[in-house]
Motif scaffolding. Structure first.
Motif, PDB file in Angstrom:
ATOM      1  N   ASP A 105      34.708 -28.476  22.970  1.00 53.54           N
ATOM      2  CA  ASP A 105      34.956 -29.893  22.683  1.00 53.54           C
ATOM      3  C   ASP A 105      33.659 -30.568  22.229  1.00 53.54           C
ATOM      4  OD1 ASP A 105      36.023 -32.393  22.488  1.00 53.54           O
ATOM      5  OD2 ASP A 105      36.283 -32.698  24.653  1.00 53.54           O
TER       6      ASP A 105
ATOM      7  N   LEU B 231      32.587 -31.057  28.955  1.00 58.91           N
ATOM      8  CA  LEU B 231      31.933 -31.681  27.806  1.00 58.91           C
ATOM      9  C   LEU B 231      30.691 -32.455  28.240  1.00 58.91           C
ATOM     10  CD1 LEU B 231      31.734 -32.741  24.880  1.00 58.91           C
ATOM     11  CD2 LEU B 231      33.352 -34.540  25.540  1.00 58.91           C
TER      12      LEU B 231
ATOM     13  N   ASN C 236      36.267 -34.788  29.472  1.00 65.14           N
ATOM     14  CA  ASN C 236      36.263 -33.495  30.144  1.00 65.14           C
ATOM     15  C   ASN C 236      34.909 -33.276  30.826  1.00 65.14           C
ATOM     16  OD1 ASN C 236      36.422 -30.868  30.957  1.00 65.14           O
ATOM     17  ND2 ASN C 236      37.204 -30.097  29.006  1.00 65.14           N
TER      18      ASN C 236
END
Length: 353
Positions: free
Chosen positions: A131, A80, A77
């Motif tokens: 995350d 992230l 991601n």
């Protein structure tokens, strides 16, 4: 492996059989034929490997490495990745103490490892329900995108001595003349300092000065301290040596302490500390003094026109007969001022524990 060509061959044109292989080992430039079982067991290979090599030989080419080349990689991601970069950015940085003039690499406190930093990142992300990714992603960003290292104060090491000791016989022969001259200079330098110590009198002082590695505060073992913006502090030490034969190597130690808020750590700051020291020396005694300074070869701090001009000014306006500055050999600048810095570091660690 060599194809075996039979004298007579009955083939099925639609599904021809693969040619048989004869297996050989090369011993003393002679081919010795062996059976397939002996061949496999000696090389510790499987039937599948032999089949694959045979297939590639028949096709006339060997395929390139395909491991990891597929398009089914798991993509992280972007949010992230940005969180990881922000977390690394928030770590307070330290400039290198020894080679800051020749490198842009920055350092962080050596109290933690990359694994510890990732664990702190996991805690931070968990608290905000974001995350956490994995350690490999954090490690790759830390090592590939940031020019960072872990700061560990240590003694100077000589590049020439290390290169010579780690070289093979051929390179050692090329470096030998330069290395032997370097060792001779090191011996002469230390002998010169010992001679100056023997000639110490009431009117002659032998002084070693050095700037300690950066001191940071606040310091602590908890993560709360580690990620706080730190104040860099500098300590410049002048150590007056005692004459040879004394039980102690030095007596008077003068420490000049300031922070990055007050000033930097260049020639102007070093010169200001030396000027204050010289004024104190002259204020305590009316007799003209002969001062012999020893230091390392740092051009930005000690070996420059500003310090030389300061010496000329001090001899002209203060009660000083002469100032002599001698530089220690690069890589072998260990001196009595280092023991003063070591005592300070030990006291810091004692109070942290």
């Amino acid at each position: 492996m060599v194809d075996v060509t039979p004298k007579y061959k009955y083939t099925n044109s639609e599904h021809p059989r693969r040619p048989n292989k004869a297996f050989y080992f090369i011993i003393n430039d002679k081919r010795v034929r062996v059976c397939k079982t002996f061949f496999k067991n000696t090389l510790a290979v499987s039937e599948r490997m032999i089949y694959t090599v045979q297939q590639k030989m028949n096709e006339g080419f060997t395929m390139n490495e395909l491991r990891g080349k597929h398009s089914n990689h798991k993509k992280l991601n972007p949010e992230l990745l940005e969180d990881i970069r922000k977390h690394i950015d928030m770590i307070p940085k330290i400039e290198s103490h020894y080679v800051r003039a020749s490198t842009s690499k920055q350092y962080i406190g050596g109290d933690k490892t990359i694994k510890d930093l990732y664990n702190d990142f996991v805690v931070q992300q968990t608290e905000t329900n974001r995350d956490i990714g994995n350690y490999i992603a954090y490690y790759k960003i830390f090592t590939n995108e940031f020019n960072l290292g872990f700061f560990e104060p240590k003694k100077d090491q000589c590049d020439l001595c290390i290169s010579y000791n780690n070289s093979n016989d051929g390179l050692k022969q090329d470096l030998e003349e330069k290395y032997l001259k370097h060792l001779e200079e090191k011996t002469l330098c230390r002998s010169e300092k010992q001679t100056d110590r023997q000639n110490i009198t009431k009117d002659t002082k032998v002084v070693i000065y050095d700037l300690e590695a950066v001191l940071q505060c606040p310091r602590g073992n908890s993560s709360a301290f580690y990620y706080k913006s730190k104040l860099n502090s500098y300590n410049f030490t002048l150590t007056e040596l005692l004459a040879s034969g004394e039980k102690k190597a030095y007596e008077n130690v003068h420490c000049y302490f300031w922070t990055e808020v007050d000033a930097k750590r260049g020639a102007n700051e070093i010169g200001s500390c030396i000027w204050e020291y010289l004024k104190n020396v002259c204020a305590n005694d009316a007799e003209p003094k002969n001062i012999i300074f020893y230091s390392d070869n740092c051009c930005g701090q000690n070996k420059n026109k500003y310090i030389a001009t300061l010496y000329m000014y001090a001899v002209h306006y203060l009660n000083i007969a002469s100032i002599t500055h001698k530089f220690l050999i690069r890589g072998h600048t260990q001196n009595e001022a280092d023991s003063v810095h070591s005592l300070i570091e030990k006291e810091i660690k004692k109070n942290l524990n």
